[in-house]
Enzyme design. Structure first.
Site, PDB file in Angstrom:
ATOM      1  N   GLU A   1       5.256   4.931   3.356  1.00 18.76           N
ATOM      2  CA  GLU A   1       4.758   6.280   3.678  1.00 18.76           C
ATOM      3  C   GLU A   1       5.933   7.250   3.787  1.00 18.76           C
ATOM      4  O   GLU A   1       6.952   6.922   4.398  1.00 18.76           O
ATOM      5  CB  GLU A   1       3.956   6.201   5.001  1.00 18.76           C
ATOM      6  CG  GLU A   1       3.523   7.497   5.604  1.00 18.76           C
ATOM      7  CD  GLU A   1       2.756   8.442   4.660  1.00 18.76           C
ATOM      8  OE1 GLU A   1       1.765   8.019   4.047  1.00 18.76           O
ATOM      9  OE2 GLU A   1       3.186   9.599   4.547  1.00 18.76           O
TER      10      GLU A   1
ATOM     11  N   ASP B   1      -1.616  12.176  -3.002  1.00 21.56           N
ATOM     12  CA  ASP B   1      -1.728  13.645  -2.921  1.00 21.56           C
ATOM     13  C   ASP B   1      -1.797  14.220  -4.338  1.00 21.56           C
ATOM     14  O   ASP B   1      -0.976  13.892  -5.180  1.00 21.56           O
ATOM     15  CB  ASP B   1      -0.521  14.220  -2.173  1.00 21.56           C
ATOM     16  CG  ASP B   1      -0.532  13.825  -0.706  1.00 21.56           C
ATOM     17  OD1 ASP B   1      -1.628  13.692  -0.139  1.00 21.56           O
ATOM     18  OD2 ASP B   1       0.558  13.640  -0.130  1.00 21.56           O
TER      19      ASP B   1
ATOM     20  N   ASP C   1       0.861  -1.186   0.000  1.00 23.26           N
ATOM     21  CA  ASP C   1       0.000   0.000   0.000  1.00 23.26           C
ATOM     22  C   ASP C   1       0.899   1.238   0.000  1.00 23.26           C
ATOM     23  O   ASP C   1       1.568   1.525   1.004  1.00 23.26           O
ATOM     24  CB  ASP C   1      -0.919  -0.028   1.234  1.00 23.26           C
ATOM     25  CG  ASP C   1      -1.963   1.081   1.189  1.00 23.26           C
ATOM     26  OD1 ASP C   1      -2.458   1.385   0.080  1.00 23.26           O
ATOM     27  OD2 ASP C   1      -2.286   1.640   2.259  1.00 23.26           O
TER      28      ASP C   1
ATOM     29  N   LYS D   1      -1.088  22.377  -8.221  1.00 20.38           N
ATOM     30  CA  LYS D   1      -0.384  23.406  -9.012  1.00 20.38           C
ATOM     31  C   LYS D   1       0.581  22.755 -10.004  1.00 20.38           C
ATOM     32  O   LYS D   1       1.286  21.803  -9.636  1.00 20.38           O
ATOM     33  CB  LYS D   1       0.408  24.324  -8.086  1.00 20.38           C
ATOM     34  CG  LYS D   1      -0.481  25.235  -7.279  1.00 20.38           C
ATOM     35  CD  LYS D   1       0.354  26.194  -6.461  1.00 20.38           C
ATOM     36  CE  LYS D   1      -0.552  26.992  -5.548  1.00 20.38           C
ATOM     37  NZ  LYS D   1       0.125  27.511  -4.377  1.00 20.38           N
TER      38      LYS D   1
ATOM     39  N   ASP E   1     -10.055  11.055  -5.712  1.00 18.03           N
ATOM     40  CA  ASP E   1     -11.253  11.881  -5.904  1.00 18.03           C
ATOM     41  C   ASP E   1     -10.963  13.048  -6.841  1.00 18.03           C
ATOM     42  O   ASP E   1     -11.804  13.940  -6.996  1.00 18.03           O
ATOM     43  CB  ASP E   1     -11.800  12.380  -4.555  1.00 18.03           C
ATOM     44  CG  ASP E   1     -10.740  13.060  -3.699  1.00 18.03           C
ATOM     45  OD1 ASP E   1      -9.534  12.816  -3.941  1.00 18.03           O
ATOM     46  OD2 ASP E   1     -11.096  13.829  -2.790  1.00 18.03           O
TER      47      ASP E   1
ATOM     48  N   ASN F   1      10.293   7.502   0.345  1.00 20.17           N
ATOM     49  CA  ASN F   1       9.623   8.118  -0.799  1.00 20.17           C
ATOM     50  C   ASN F   1       9.415   6.990  -1.809  1.00 20.17           C
ATOM     51  O   ASN F   1      10.344   6.612  -2.526  1.00 20.17           O
ATOM     52  CB  ASN F   1      10.508   9.231  -1.374  1.00 20.17           C
ATOM     53  CG  ASN F   1       9.879   9.859  -2.609  1.00 20.17           C
ATOM     54  OD1 ASN F   1       8.930   9.332  -3.182  1.00 20.17           O
ATOM     55  ND2 ASN F   1      10.426  10.981  -3.026  1.00 20.17           N
TER      56      ASN F   1
HETATM   57  C1  LIG Z   1      -4.159  11.850   0.838  1.00 22.05           C
HETATM   58  S1  LIG Z   1      -3.220  10.773   1.788  1.00 22.05           S
HETATM   59  C2  LIG Z   1      -4.102   9.236   1.593  1.00 22.05           C
HETATM   60  C3  LIG Z   1      -3.767   8.252   2.683  1.00 22.05           C
HETATM   61  C4  LIG Z   1      -4.450   6.877   2.547  1.00 22.05           C
HETATM   62  N1  LIG Z   1      -3.932   6.161   1.411  1.00 22.05           N
HETATM   63  C5  LIG Z   1      -5.939   7.011   2.447  1.00 22.05           C
HETATM   64  O1  LIG Z   1      -6.489   6.716   1.376  1.00 22.05           O
HETATM   65  O2  LIG Z   1      -6.562   7.393   3.449  1.00 22.05           O
HETATM   66  C6  LIG Z   1      -1.766  10.482   0.799  1.00 22.05           C
HETATM   67  C7  LIG Z   1      -0.641   9.831   1.587  1.00 22.05           C
HETATM   68  O3  LIG Z   1       0.439   9.521   0.715  1.00 22.05           O
HETATM   69  C8  LIG Z   1       1.656   9.888   1.347  1.00 22.05           C
HETATM   70  N2  LIG Z   1       2.647  10.092   0.284  1.00 22.05           N
HETATM   71  C9  LIG Z   1       2.700  11.126  -0.595  1.00 22.05           C
HETATM   72  N3  LIG Z   1       3.733  10.971  -1.447  1.00 22.05           N
HETATM   73  C10 LIG Z   1       4.347   9.804  -1.111  1.00 22.05           C
HETATM   74  C11 LIG Z   1       5.479   9.103  -1.610  1.00 22.05           C
HETATM   75  N4  LIG Z   1       6.179   9.578  -2.638  1.00 22.05           N
HETATM   76  N5  LIG Z   1       5.847   7.941  -1.006  1.00 22.05           N
HETATM   77  C12 LIG Z   1       5.137   7.456   0.049  1.00 22.05           C
HETATM   78  N6  LIG Z   1       4.060   8.079   0.564  1.00 22.05           N
HETATM   79  C13 LIG Z   1       3.659   9.236  -0.004  1.00 22.05           C
HETATM   80  C14 LIG Z   1       1.285  11.136   2.120  1.00 22.05           C
HETATM   81  O4  LIG Z   1       2.209  11.460   3.123  1.00 22.05           O
HETATM   82  C15 LIG Z   1      -0.077  10.743   2.667  1.00 22.05           C
HETATM   83  O5  LIG Z   1       0.004  10.047   3.883  1.00 22.05           O
END
Ligand SMILES: C[S@@+](CC[C@H](N)C(=O)[O-])C[C@H]1O[C@@H](n2cnc3c(N)ncnc32)[C@H](O)[C@@H]1O
Length: 202
Positions: free
Chosen positions: A46, A99, A21, A103, A135, A73
């Protein structure tokens, strides 16, 4: 880049099918899946370390030996982490509500980029799936165009967007978006033929 994961250390049964995940936040989806499916392994990735620390407390408290969380990352570290993974274990990858970085100058921070899709193609087994939900329609369209450009994946359904999550557990973000009655764009990409590059997943 982080060190490759030692699968013998992180999972009691490293040969079990694996679900990764990406962007797992506090890891509640992966944890619930791990409780329901003890014959599979679950790995949450994460980028925010505080979240991984909290997620790991959960693993320790419940002694879940089929669940692991890693701070990284995932966009750049995905393949490196799996360098020492057993052969042909990666069946499912979920990337749920990445995320959006709306922009234009921030697009490069988006989680799903072509190099990550190439890494997925090398590691996901034939017939394995990548499930994505968001979304943000424009982001979903961008993701579809990236996957369409990779011959190792095909869309696994005829309808443009799936109306239901194929997994029995919802993420935190999914619950919020559904409660607001907003649309969710869900897609499954299936790994098709073997990659032409060297891989230990085929
Ligand atoms: C909007 S949240 C969604 C969290 C979860 N998947 C959910 O659906 O509730 C996006 C998550 O992805 C993480 N994230 C963003 N870029 C990432 C990356 N390059 N590698 C790992 N995690 C990342 C963010 O820190 C955040 O916790």
């Amino acid at each position: 880049l982080p060190a490759p994961l030692d699968f013998e250390r992180i999972f009691a049964k490293p040969e079990q099918p694996l679900l990764i995940d990406v962007g797992c936040a506090l890891g509640l989806f992966a944890a619930q899946m791990a409780r329901r499916f003890p014959s599979q392994n679950f790995l949450g990735l994460e980028i925010r370390e505080t979240m991984i620390k909290r997620a790991r407390r959960l693993v320790a408290t419940e002694n879940l030996t089929n669940l692991h969380f890693e701070f990284c990352n995932a966009t750049v570290a995905f393949e490196r982490l799996l360098e020492q993974a057993p052969r042909a274990v990666l069946q499912n990858v979920t990337i749920q509500f990445p995320d959006p970085w709306i922009k234009k100058r921030h697009f490069k921070r988006r989680t799903i980029q072509p190099p990550l899709i190439e890494a997925l193609a090398r590691r996901v087994i034939s017939g394995g799936i990548v499930f994505i939900q968001t979304d943000v329609e424009s982001l979903a369209e961008e993701i579809c165009s990236f996957f369409a450009a990779n011959p190792n994946f095909r869309r696994a359904h005829s309808e443009k967007w799936l109306c239901k999550n194929p997994f029995p557990v919802k993420t935190e973000r999914e619950t919020v978006v559904e409660s607001q009655k907003l649309p969710i764009y869900r897609i499954i990409f299936e790994r098709t033929r073997p990659s032409t590059t060297v891989s230990n997943s085929e």
